[in-house]
Design a protein around this motif. Structure first.
Motif, PDB file in Angstrom:
ATOM      1  N   GLY A 141     -51.748  -6.962  12.892  1.00 49.55           N
ATOM      2  CA  GLY A 141     -50.773  -7.490  13.839  1.00 49.55           C
ATOM      3  C   GLY A 141     -51.174  -7.205  15.276  1.00 49.55           C
ATOM      4  N   LEU A 144     -54.329  -9.432  16.216  1.00 52.37           N
ATOM      5  CA  LEU A 144     -53.928 -10.831  16.400  1.00 52.37           C
ATOM      6  C   LEU A 144     -53.056 -11.000  17.651  1.00 52.37           C
ATOM      7  CD1 LEU A 144     -53.116 -11.954  12.736  1.00 52.37           C
ATOM      8  CD2 LEU A 144     -55.132 -12.523  14.100  1.00 52.37           C
ATOM      9  N   GLY A 145     -52.140 -10.033  17.859  1.00 52.10           N
ATOM     10  CA  GLY A 145     -51.291 -10.096  19.045  1.00 52.10           C
ATOM     11  C   GLY A 145     -52.098 -10.032  20.328  1.00 52.10           C
ATOM     12  N   LEU A 148     -54.232 -13.362  20.653  1.00 48.20           N
ATOM     13  CA  LEU A 148     -53.399 -14.509  21.020  1.00 48.20           C
ATOM     14  C   LEU A 148     -52.912 -14.379  22.463  1.00 48.20           C
ATOM     15  CD1 LEU A 148     -52.133 -17.151  20.186  1.00 48.20           C
ATOM     16  CD2 LEU A 148     -50.223 -15.879  19.174  1.00 48.20           C
ATOM     17  N   SER A 175     -41.575 -19.308  17.055  1.00 50.56           N
ATOM     18  CA  SER A 175     -42.222 -18.086  16.570  1.00 50.56           C
ATOM     19  C   SER A 175     -41.215 -17.159  15.889  1.00 50.56           C
ATOM     20  CB  SER A 175     -42.930 -17.362  17.720  1.00 50.56           C
ATOM     21  OG  SER A 175     -42.015 -16.943  18.713  1.00 50.56           O
ATOM     22  N   CYS A 256     -46.332 -14.379  21.373  1.00 52.70           N
ATOM     23  CA  CYS A 256     -47.594 -13.895  20.805  1.00 52.70           C
ATOM     24  C   CYS A 256     -47.351 -12.836  19.731  1.00 52.70           C
ATOM     25  CB  CYS A 256     -48.490 -13.337  21.912  1.00 52.70           C
ATOM     26  SG  CYS A 256     -49.094 -14.592  23.065  1.00 52.70           S
ATOM     27  N   THR A 259     -45.658 -14.593  16.555  1.00 51.30           N
ATOM     28  CA  THR A 259     -46.592 -15.479  15.855  1.00 51.30           C
ATOM     29  C   THR A 259     -47.643 -14.669  15.113  1.00 51.30           C
ATOM     30  OG1 THR A 259     -46.259 -17.171  17.548  1.00 51.30           O
ATOM     31  CG2 THR A 259     -48.182 -17.413  16.142  1.00 51.30           C
ATOM     32  N   SER A 260     -48.146 -13.618  15.740  1.00 49.20           N
ATOM     33  CA  SER A 260     -49.157 -12.763  15.109  1.00 49.20           C
ATOM     34  C   SER A 260     -48.566 -12.016  13.913  1.00 49.20           C
ATOM     35  CB  SER A 260     -49.708 -11.764  16.123  1.00 49.20           C
ATOM     36  OG  SER A 260     -50.252 -12.437  17.236  1.00 49.20           O
ATOM     37  N   THR A 264     -49.594 -12.445   9.815  1.00 50.57           N
ATOM     38  CA  THR A 264     -49.923 -11.298   8.955  1.00 50.57           C
ATOM     39  C   THR A 264     -49.049 -11.276   7.711  1.00 50.57           C
ATOM     40  OG1 THR A 264     -50.545 -10.026  10.927  1.00 50.57           O
ATOM     41  CG2 THR A 264     -50.149  -8.788   8.904  1.00 50.57           C
ATOM     42  N   ALA A 284     -47.974  -5.827  16.405  1.00 49.02           N
ATOM     43  CA  ALA A 284     -48.111  -7.065  17.179  1.00 49.02           C
ATOM     44  C   ALA A 284     -47.522  -6.903  18.586  1.00 49.02           C
ATOM     45  CB  ALA A 284     -47.428  -8.218  16.447  1.00 49.02           C
TER      46      ALA A 284
END
Length: 334
Positions: A141, A144-145, A148, A175, A256, A259-260, A264, A284
């Motif tokens: 998380g 990816l966070g 993004l 999101s 962000c 969504t992240s 996951t 995230a």
């Protein structure tokens, strides 16, 4: 039959508590960025928690149901496990700590099972997977966070702050709904798995040792409904910790993070791995918030949360073990 109904009711109580305890996971960012009012945010999250059953098969529920060897599972054991998880959730809610209801449930079942039959009664693969994902889900998380957030900053960095804010206030509705679907899809299935284990113990559902049982549709619907109702009841103590104390988020950061976290959870649920939605969204939020500047993250608060994560499984296990010993000492059939 009365005992089975009581255990199913207790499981749905846990699911309700899971809903308001983990409501913060779905709505903290959308509330802290003022995209939705708290009342609208919980209604939004509750709806998508419920409809999540349309999107995922019951892989997580089936794996949870076989987490303890069926030969030792009894209604008393399941009840003690649920008590351990419920009391741990209520304690951490009172302390405003966003701990994992998922790991509380796994710990609760493990504590009673170990007291009854030893460590060999546990599905080692499931518990090892869950242990690994205590670290993997927040790290994934977070990564990816951060990625993004970095991408969005590169794409929208030259636009006016007011224009970016307006765009992402709308996108945060999307999101938040995705994250709530991921939350409902993974977390409600855990309680469905526990009810399935109780049905197996009562002879109402068949599954050979090591076999993943079929989870009845009524169980899935009841669990999603209970979680949705729990989410509607709020969970504001933890919303403040998640959405405001870790870091200050603007709508772009909230988008962000959500969504992240959703990505996951979708991955873990598709793989049948029970992960913590709390761990995932916390990672995230930290990942998205740190891209502005590292000092934007209140690392002391984050560290306190991590300690609560570490203590969740043994804490819930200890409570359930003591509960199992107490009720059997009072003459309840083990």
């Amino acid at each position: 039959m009365e005992a089975l109904i009581a255990i199913i009711a207790l499981a749905l109580v846990f699911d309700y508590i899971n809903g308001f305890h983990d409501a913060a996971n779905s709505i903290a960012t959308v509330v802290s960025t003022r995209v939705l009012s708290p009342r609208l945010a919980v209604a939004w999250a509750a709806f998508f928690n419920f409809v999540a059953f349309f999107f995922f098969e019951s892989h997580v529920a089936g794996n949870i149901a076989k987490g303890v060897n069926p030969s030792v599972v009894t209604l008393t054991l399941v009840g003690a496990g649920l008590v351990g998880a419920i009391l741990w959730d209520l304690l951490t809610w009172w302390l405003s700590l966003p701990t994992s209801s998922s790991h509380a449930l796994l710990g609760g079942m493990a504590g009673a099972a170990i007291v009854k039959g030893g460590f060999g009664t546990l599905d080692a693969k499931l518990y090892i997977q869950a242990g690994i994902f205590i670290f993997v889900s927040p790290m994934l998380g977070m990564v990816l966070g951060a990625l993004l957030m970095r991408t969005v900053m590169a794409l929208f960095g030259r636009r006016s702050p007011s224009g970016v804010d307006k765009t992402f206030r709308r996108l945060q509705l999307l999101s938040a709904s995705l994250y709530s679907i991921g939350h409902g899809g993974n977390d409600a299935q855990k309680t469905a798995g526990i009810i399935s284990a109780a049905l197996i113990a009562a002879g109402q559902l068949h599954a050979a040792p090591g076999e993943t049982p079929h989870v009845p549709l009524w169980v899935v619907l009841a669990c999603h409904a209970a979680m949705g109702l729990g989410t509607l009841s709020g969970g504001w103590r933890i919303v403040q910790t998640m959405g405001m104390r870790i870091t200050k988020l603007a709508p772009v950061g909230g988008f962000c993070a959500e969504t992240s976290g959703a990505a996951t959870l979708f991955l873990a649920t598709a793989l049948g791995v029970p992960v913590s939605t709390t761990h995932t969204i916390t990672g995230a939020i930290v990942g998205a918030g740190s891209q502005r500047k590292l000092t934007a993250v209140r690392w002391g608060v984050a560290g306190r949360i991590v300690w609560a994560w570490v203590l969740t499984v043994p804490g819930a296990a200890l409570i359930s073990a003591l509960t199992y010993l107490l009720v059997t000492a009072l003459g309840v059939k083990p």
